[in-house]
Motif scaffolding. Structure first.
Motif, mmCIF file in Angstrom:
data_model
loop_
_atom_site.group_PDB
_atom_site.id
_atom_site.type_symbol
_atom_site.label_atom_id
_atom_site.label_comp_id
_atom_site.label_asym_id
_atom_site.label_seq_id
_atom_site.Cartn_x
_atom_site.Cartn_y
_atom_site.Cartn_z
ATOM 1 N N ASP A 57 -3.587 -24.831 -0.098
ATOM 2 C CA ASP A 57 -3.757 -26.272 0.087
ATOM 3 C C ASP A 57 -2.624 -26.910 0.884
ATOM 4 N N LYS A 58 -1.626 -26.119 1.265
ATOM 5 C CA LYS A 58 -0.463 -26.669 1.960
ATOM 6 C C LYS A 58 -0.513 -26.474 3.464
ATOM 7 N N SER A 59 -1.070 -25.362 3.914
ATOM 8 C CA SER A 59 -1.040 -25.059 5.340
ATOM 9 C C SER A 59 -2.326 -24.353 5.747
ATOM 10 N N PRO A 60 -3.096 -24.944 6.661
ATOM 11 C CA PRO A 60 -4.318 -24.275 7.113
ATOM 12 C C PRO A 60 -4.021 -22.974 7.859
ATOM 13 N N PHE A 61 -2.882 -22.900 8.547
ATOM 14 C CA PHE A 61 -2.501 -21.681 9.255
ATOM 15 C C PHE A 61 -2.245 -20.547 8.262
ATOM 16 N N LEU A 62 -1.485 -20.828 7.208
ATOM 17 C CA LEU A 62 -1.201 -19.796 6.207
ATOM 18 C C LEU A 62 -2.433 -19.459 5.383
ATOM 19 N N ARG A 63 -3.274 -20.432 5.170
ATOM 20 C CA ARG A 63 -4.522 -20.153 4.446
ATOM 21 C C ARG A 63 -5.382 -19.163 5.232
ATOM 22 N N ALA A 64 -5.516 -19.387 6.531
ATOM 23 C CA ALA A 64 -6.313 -18.485 7.366
ATOM 24 C C ALA A 64 -5.680 -17.107 7.448
ATOM 25 N N ALA A 65 -4.361 -17.057 7.594
ATOM 26 C CA ALA A 65 -3.669 -15.767 7.703
ATOM 27 C C ALA A 65 -3.780 -14.969 6.411
ATOM 28 N N ALA A 70 0.829 -1.204 0.000
ATOM 29 C CA ALA A 70 0.000 0.000 0.000
ATOM 30 C C ALA A 70 0.868 1.260 0.000
ATOM 31 N N ILE A 71 1.964 1.240 0.734
ATOM 32 C CA ILE A 71 2.865 2.400 0.749
ATOM 33 C C ILE A 71 3.519 2.575 -0.613
ATOM 34 N N VAL A 72 3.982 1.489 -1.204
ATOM 35 C CA VAL A 72 4.646 1.566 -2.506
ATOM 36 C C VAL A 72 3.668 2.012 -3.596
ATOM 37 N N SER A 73 2.427 1.536 -3.540
ATOM 38 C CA SER A 73 1.445 1.853 -4.586
ATOM 39 C C SER A 73 0.502 2.988 -4.178
ATOM 40 N N VAL A 74 0.818 3.706 -3.143
ATOM 41 C CA VAL A 74 0.019 4.811 -2.617
ATOM 42 C C VAL A 74 -1.409 4.355 -2.299
ATOM 43 N N GLY A 75 -1.534 3.188 -1.704
ATOM 44 C CA GLY A 75 -2.811 2.714 -1.212
ATOM 45 C C GLY A 75 -3.635 1.879 -2.161
ATOM 46 N N TRP A 76 -3.124 1.528 -3.316
ATOM 47 C CA TRP A 76 -3.971 0.856 -4.292
ATOM 48 C C TRP A 76 -3.754 -0.649 -4.417
ATOM 49 N N LEU A 77 -2.608 -1.184 -4.037
ATOM 50 C CA LEU A 77 -2.349 -2.614 -4.263
ATOM 51 C C LEU A 77 -2.027 -3.377 -2.982
ATOM 52 N N GLY A 78 -2.574 -2.979 -1.868
ATOM 53 C CA GLY A 78 -2.302 -3.628 -0.596
ATOM 54 C C GLY A 78 -2.796 -5.057 -0.512
ATOM 55 N N PHE A 79 -3.734 -5.429 -1.338
ATOM 56 C CA PHE A 79 -4.312 -6.781 -1.289
ATOM 57 C C PHE A 79 -3.522 -7.791 -2.108
ATOM 58 N N LEU A 80 -2.554 -7.355 -2.879
ATOM 59 C CA LEU A 80 -1.864 -8.242 -3.806
ATOM 60 C C LEU A 80 -0.967 -9.273 -3.107
ATOM 61 N N GLY A 81 -0.207 -8.868 -2.103
ATOM 62 C CA GLY A 81 0.687 -9.797 -1.392
ATOM 63 C C GLY A 81 -0.055 -10.942 -0.726
ATOM 64 N N PRO A 82 -1.083 -10.640 0.099
ATOM 65 C CA PRO A 82 -1.838 -11.742 0.709
ATOM 66 C C PRO A 82 -2.519 -12.654 -0.317
ATOM 67 N N LEU A 83 -2.937 -12.097 -1.438
ATOM 68 C CA LEU A 83 -3.566 -12.917 -2.472
ATOM 69 C C LEU A 83 -2.570 -13.903 -3.072
ATOM 70 N N ILE A 84 -1.346 -13.464 -3.306
ATOM 71 C CA ILE A 84 -0.308 -14.349 -3.848
ATOM 72 C C ILE A 84 -0.001 -15.470 -2.857
ATOM 73 N N VAL A 85 0.133 -15.118 -1.573
ATOM 74 C CA VAL A 85 0.405 -16.140 -0.549
ATOM 75 C C VAL A 85 -0.754 -17.124 -0.461
ATOM 76 N N TRP A 86 -1.984 -16.628 -0.564
ATOM 77 C CA TRP A 86 -3.146 -17.522 -0.504
ATOM 78 C C TRP A 86 -3.120 -18.515 -1.656
ATOM 79 N N PHE A 87 -2.808 -18.034 -2.866
ATOM 80 C CA PHE A 87 -2.753 -18.943 -4.016
ATOM 81 C C PHE A 87 -1.674 -20.008 -3.845
ATOM 82 N N ILE A 88 -0.544 -19.650 -3.253
ATOM 83 C CA ILE A 88 0.560 -20.598 -3.112
ATOM 84 C C ILE A 88 0.307 -21.600 -1.991
ATOM 85 N N TYR A 89 -0.204 -21.129 -0.840
ATOM 86 C CA TYR A 89 -0.272 -21.967 0.349
ATOM 87 C C TYR A 89 -1.679 -22.428 0.738
#
Length: 158
Positions: free
Chosen positions: A81-89, A60-79
């Motif tokens: 099915d691998k980790s219920p803890f990371l899926r919830a986070a 959000a700081i780098v994109s001035v508030g517009w892309l803050g959701f991108l990092g968690p979305l990438i982690v969700w796609f990767i993890y």
């Protein structure tokens, strides 16, 4: 090839079969599922969860508030099915960031209407304060192996 039945994964969104005498992974430190012998999140899962929670404000700081959701979305796609803890986070962080993104958009719309400039300034200030405070609290809880429940979320990812 093994045909043994697999144990169900704990569900962080609902009760997930946790009842009296069993730990609730949403409220306290998750110590694992006594049915499967899991010992809770590993150190690398905790590290990824902390980075997931901090990726929102950094993006959000780098994109001035517009892309803050991108990092968690990438982690969700990767993890997811691998980790219920990371899926919830990652799901919680994504849902919270999308909610805040909508708050930010409404704030900017209010600023451009001129009449609602004070409302827009308050909404944008609330966006930045909630973004920083909630994600830092979530990162601290994730470092302890706990699932953080964000205060407001649109339930998009589970």
């Amino acid at each position: 090839m093994s045909y043994e039945p697999q144990q169900p994964r704990p569900d962080y969104r609902s009760d997930g079969g946790y009842g009296p005498g069993r730990p609730d992974p949403r409220s306290a430190q998750y110590q694992g599922d006594p049915r499967t012998g899991s010992s809770g999140p590993q150190d690398d899962e905790k590290t990824v969860a902390v980075l997931t929670h901090l990726s929102g404000p950094i993006a959000a700081i780098v994109s001035v508030g517009w892309l803050g959701f991108l990092g968690p979305l990438i982690v969700w796609f990767i993890y997811k099915d691998k980790s219920p803890f990371l899926r919830a986070a990652s799901a919680g962080a994504f849902n919270f960031n999308v909610t805040l993104w909508l708050l930010n958009v409404v704030g900017w719309i209010c600023i451009f209407t001129f009449i609602l400039i004070p409302v827009g300034i308050v909404l944008i200030a609330a966006y930045w304060i909630m973004l920083l405070v909630c994600h830092i609290m979530a990162a601290v809880k994730a470092s302890r192996g706990e699932v953080y429940r964000y205060p407001m979320q649109l339930p998009i990812l589970h």
